[in-house]
Design a protein around this motif. Sequence first.
Motif, short mmCIF file in Angstrom:
data_model
loop_
_atom_site.label_atom_id
_atom_site.label_comp_id
_atom_site.label_asym_id
_atom_site.label_seq_id
_atom_site.Cartn_x
_atom_site.Cartn_y
_atom_site.Cartn_z
N VAL A 12 -7.62 5.91 -2.87
CA VAL A 12 -7.34 5.92 -1.44
C VAL A 12 -6.85 4.54 -0.98
CG1 VAL A 12 -8.36 6.12 0.86
CG2 VAL A 12 -8.95 7.77 -0.93
N ILE A 13 -7.58 3.49 -1.37
CA ILE A 13 -7.21 2.14 -0.93
C ILE A 13 -5.83 1.74 -1.44
CG2 ILE A 13 -7.77 -0.32 -1.15
CD1 ILE A 13 -10.71 0.45 -1.12
N MET A 14 -5.58 1.98 -2.70
CA MET A 14 -4.32 1.53 -3.28
C MET A 14 -3.13 2.36 -2.81
SD MET A 14 -5.45 -1.05 -4.55
CE MET A 14 -3.82 -1.65 -4.95
N ARG A 15 -3.35 3.64 -2.48
CA ARG A 15 -2.24 4.43 -1.93
C ARG A 15 -1.84 3.92 -0.55
NH1 ARG A 15 -2.97 5.65 -6.36
NH2 ARG A 15 -1.70 3.75 -6.37
N ILE A 16 -2.83 3.48 0.24
CA ILE A 16 -2.52 2.89 1.54
C ILE A 16 -1.75 1.59 1.35
CG2 ILE A 16 -3.51 1.87 3.62
CD1 ILE A 16 -5.84 3.84 3.35
N MET A 17 -2.18 0.79 0.38
CA MET A 17 -1.48 -0.46 0.09
C MET A 17 -0.05 -0.19 -0.38
SD MET A 17 -3.72 -2.82 0.79
CE MET A 17 -4.23 -1.70 2.12
N ASP A 18 0.12 0.84 -1.19
CA ASP A 18 1.46 1.19 -1.68
C ASP A 18 2.38 1.60 -0.53
OD1 ASP A 18 0.73 0.63 -4.25
OD2 ASP A 18 0.30 2.71 -4.80
N MET A 19 1.84 2.33 0.44
CA MET A 19 2.65 2.75 1.58
C MET A 19 3.09 1.54 2.41
SD MET A 19 1.02 6.33 3.00
CE MET A 19 -0.67 5.75 3.08
N MET A 20 2.20 0.56 2.54
CA MET A 20 2.56 -0.65 3.28
C MET A 20 3.60 -1.46 2.52
SD MET A 20 -1.16 -1.89 4.75
CE MET A 20 -0.45 -3.32 5.58
N LEU A 21 3.48 -1.49 1.19
CA LEU A 21 4.45 -2.23 0.38
C LEU A 21 5.82 -1.56 0.36
CD1 LEU A 21 2.30 -3.33 -2.71
CD2 LEU A 21 3.35 -4.82 -1.01
N ALA A 22 5.85 -0.26 0.62
CA ALA A 22 7.12 0.46 0.60
C ALA A 22 8.02 0.05 1.77
CB ALA A 22 6.87 1.96 0.63
#
Length: 310
Positions: A142-152
Amino acid sequence: MKVNDSSNSNENMLQAAEYVEKPESQLKIMWETLRQNKAAVVGLLIIGFLILIALTVWISELMGKQILPYDPNYSDLSKSFIWPNAEHWFGTDQLGRDMFSRILDGTKISLFVGVAAVAISLTIGVILGAIAGYRGGKTDTVIMRIMDMMLAIPSILLAIAFMAALGKGLDKAIIAIGLVSIPEYARIVRGSILSVKENDFVQAAKVIGNRSSRIIYKHILPNVISVIVVRATLGISSAVLDTAALGFLGLGVQPPFAEWGDMLGRARGFIFTAPYTLIFPGVAITITVLAFNLLGDGLRDAIDPKSRIK
């Protein structure tokens, strides 16, 4: 046979002694390595000089004294667009304000925003990355998917979106720039913890009943702090650039305060009639960002043991 056992025992003792001495001497080795890196030393000296300027200007303001050649916010339209001379070293802008005083005054704003934004992103990113890396499973996902969305999303566009939601101003710029950098620290800390948490000393801490928070704080983070320090140093340069970009767009620090990006944005209409109004703020941004990048690269080389192998 006894001779071999004795020699093996002595060798083990020497290795143990070397292991004990290594943590004590590691900082010294890192400093010596950093000193040998001329580019990093230049960056460190420039940063020290910028910090000295910022602190001097800030303290003088608190004491109600004016140490700058001119009031950076005082405008005199009769002195508009005076080219650099002995009286105004960097010339004056469209409102007759002394450029040299404004460049010096802008130093404290750029450094303050950079350090404060990194402090926000570093704190939140380290916490999220530590939780994701240590707990794993669904929490990590969950945490890393949120981070990935921000990095996108490009960081400057995300910062603009945050500024649109928060509003204009210095404090809002700090929050926006701090938020967009969280994913970088979270991913770095998570990756470092994944490589450390399976070590024997971490497992031993679990066996004797230490809480997860204590294990992360006492046993894991000290082993990844070097990576965090390097990224934070480089992060300040990115924060200074983002601050200048927001100021250039009119979303960051608002007038009459001197901020390098805002100075660039307001001077872009005078690129042919008064190019110095763009050159000096641009040079200030370039030197600051370059200094932090040079120091960050030097710290990375000094901290990485592989770089010290000759």
